[in-house]
Motif scaffolding. Structure first.
Motif, PDB file in Angstrom:
ATOM      1  N   UNK A 158       0.820  -1.206   0.000  1.00 51.76           N
ATOM      2  CA  UNK A 158       0.000   0.000   0.000  1.00 51.76           C
ATOM      3  C   UNK A 158       0.860   1.264   0.000  1.00 51.76           C
ATOM      4  N   UNK A 159       0.538   2.181  -0.877  1.00 57.09           N
ATOM      5  CA  UNK A 159       1.172   3.503  -0.947  1.00 57.09           C
ATOM      6  C   UNK A 159       2.637   3.459  -1.391  1.00 57.09           C
ATOM      7  N   UNK A 160       3.120   2.292  -1.837  1.00 59.83           N
ATOM      8  CA  UNK A 160       4.503   2.198  -2.314  1.00 59.83           C
ATOM      9  C   UNK A 160       4.485   2.170  -3.841  1.00 59.83           C
ATOM     10  N   UNK A 161       5.017   3.180  -4.511  1.00 58.06           N
ATOM     11  CA  UNK A 161       5.031   3.182  -5.982  1.00 58.06           C
ATOM     12  C   UNK A 161       5.744   1.943  -6.518  1.00 58.06           C
ATOM     13  N   UNK A 162       5.091   1.219  -7.418  1.00 56.86           N
ATOM     14  CA  UNK A 162       5.664  -0.041  -7.921  1.00 56.86           C
ATOM     15  C   UNK A 162       6.975   0.183  -8.663  1.00 56.86           C
ATOM     16  N   UNK A 163       7.155   1.377  -9.240  1.00 55.23           N
ATOM     17  CA  UNK A 163       8.397   1.636  -9.978  1.00 55.23           C
ATOM     18  C   UNK A 163       9.612   1.651  -9.042  1.00 55.23           C
ATOM     19  N   UNK A 164       9.378   1.848  -7.750  1.00 57.63           N
ATOM     20  CA  UNK A 164      10.491   1.860  -6.800  1.00 57.63           C
ATOM     21  C   UNK A 164      11.125   0.483  -6.660  1.00 57.63           C
TER      22      UNK A 164
END
Length: 352
Positions: A321-327
């Motif tokens: 949750x709330x973690x950009x997948x691109x990271x």
């Protein structure tokens, strides 16, 4: 199962982001940074889908998880598997350093002797965070009735490389917090619940460690500073679900507190400093990933270690949750981390 995968992946991501921070010139102590500066830094990392390389802490967490999922029949065989894998992780790390043009900050001394056949991996100067490699133990032994297995496995994994209680109590702390997260206990309860089971850990260590009395002062230091912190946040007993923070608790104020903890610690006491910072970051951030990054991965200390701990515990608590997948899309060992998360889930929950 998704949260097991998230725990392994986000622990490695937090470790990589924290290690990136420690190698950035702009993050040196003395410079004033605010949330706007750090927000821009994180947004830039998200936009370019960074190719993250993990540090030694993640290699060791991977080694622990591999040992836990290798089909061991007892804690004794787990210790043997973990010791072997720790030496392999160290060898892989040294090879990575040898192939790096500029030597990394986290260079580690080789073991004083090869102990592949035993359950101890002795380092001449253990300059890394043992507490960042045992969250998966809490994921494996997550049930309340498995407390003794969790306690023994986490403490012995810490003692393989760190002889001082403030260090191996850090490995117990992070494993315990991971189990509390899986059990659904509020984050504000984790600290005082740990203090309630510290007497059990002490009884175990008194029986297991020769000349345990020589370590009393170090043990007392860990307990005392944790008790002080819980009192500071007003979360000393059941029913206190909302921690108390200053009205203005921004980056500069956090770093002042964190510097105080570091000044009270030495290289052999990082299990105290790093667990306190990671826990404080989780409390202040809640489910806000970016805010967790401000506190756990971009402070002026061992941000690679605290990033690994906080990232993993965030993953258990909130998933992706709330973690950009691109990271984490281009995170090193991403597939292996997800696979180990799934294996840990099924071993911890055989009925499923």
């Amino acid at each position: 199962m998704d949260r097991y995968e998230a725990a392994m992946v986000l622990g490695a991501l937090g470790n990589a982001m924290g290690f990136h921070n420690t190698n950035q010139e702009c993050k040196k102590p003395g410079l004033k940074l605010d949330e706007s500066d750090l927000s821009n830094e994180i947004d830039a990392l998200v936009a370019k889908s960074t190719q993250w390389k993990v540090s030694f802490d993640t290699l060791m967490h991977l080694a622990t998880a591999e040992a836990l999922t290798s089909g061991q029949e007892s804690l004794k065989t787990f210790y043997s598997q973990a010791a072997k894998r720790y030496l392999l992780a160290l060898d892989a790390h040294q090879n990575r350093l040898a192939n790096t043009p500029t030597p990394a900050r986290e260079s580690i001394q080789m073991p004083t002797r090869n102990l592949t056949g035993s359950c101890h991996v002795q380092f001449t100067e253990p300059m890394f965070g043992a507490a960042a490699r045992t969250m998966c133990i809490g994921m494996r032994f997550s049930k309340p009735q498995q407390l003794n297995d969790l306690l023994q496995a986490s403490i012995e994994c810490g003692r393989m490389t760190h002889s001082f209680p403030t260090a191996f109590l850090g490995t117990f702390c992070t494993a315990l917090f991971a189990s509390y997260a899986i059990q659904g206990k509020p984050i504000a309860h984790w600290g005082w619940r740990m203090m309630e089971v510290m007497p059990i850990a002490e009884q175990y260590c008194e029986k297991k460690i020769a000349h345990f009395s020589d370590y009393r002062e170090n043990w007392f230091c860990f307990e005392t500073i944790w008790q002080f912190y819980l009192k500071l946040r007003g979360i000393q007993k059941d029913g206190c679900d909302i921690p108390v923070f200053p009205k203005s608790y921004k980056i500069e104020e956090q770093n002042k507190l964190y510097r105080g903890w570091r000044s009270e610690s030495s290289g052999k006491q990082k299990g105290l400093e790093t667990t306190l910072i990671a826990y404080d970051a989780l409390l202040v951030a809640g489910g806000d990933w970016k805010k967790l990054c401000y506190s756990a991965m971009f402070h002026w200390g061992e941000s690679d270690v605290t990033g690994a701990i906080a990232g993993c515990l965030y993953g258990i608590q909130y998933g992706f949750d709330n973690v950009p997948s691109s990271l984490y899309l281009n995170l090193e060992f991403k597939d292996e981390l997800e696979q180990l998360g799934r294996k840990l889930y099924y071993i911890a929950n055989p009925e499923r």
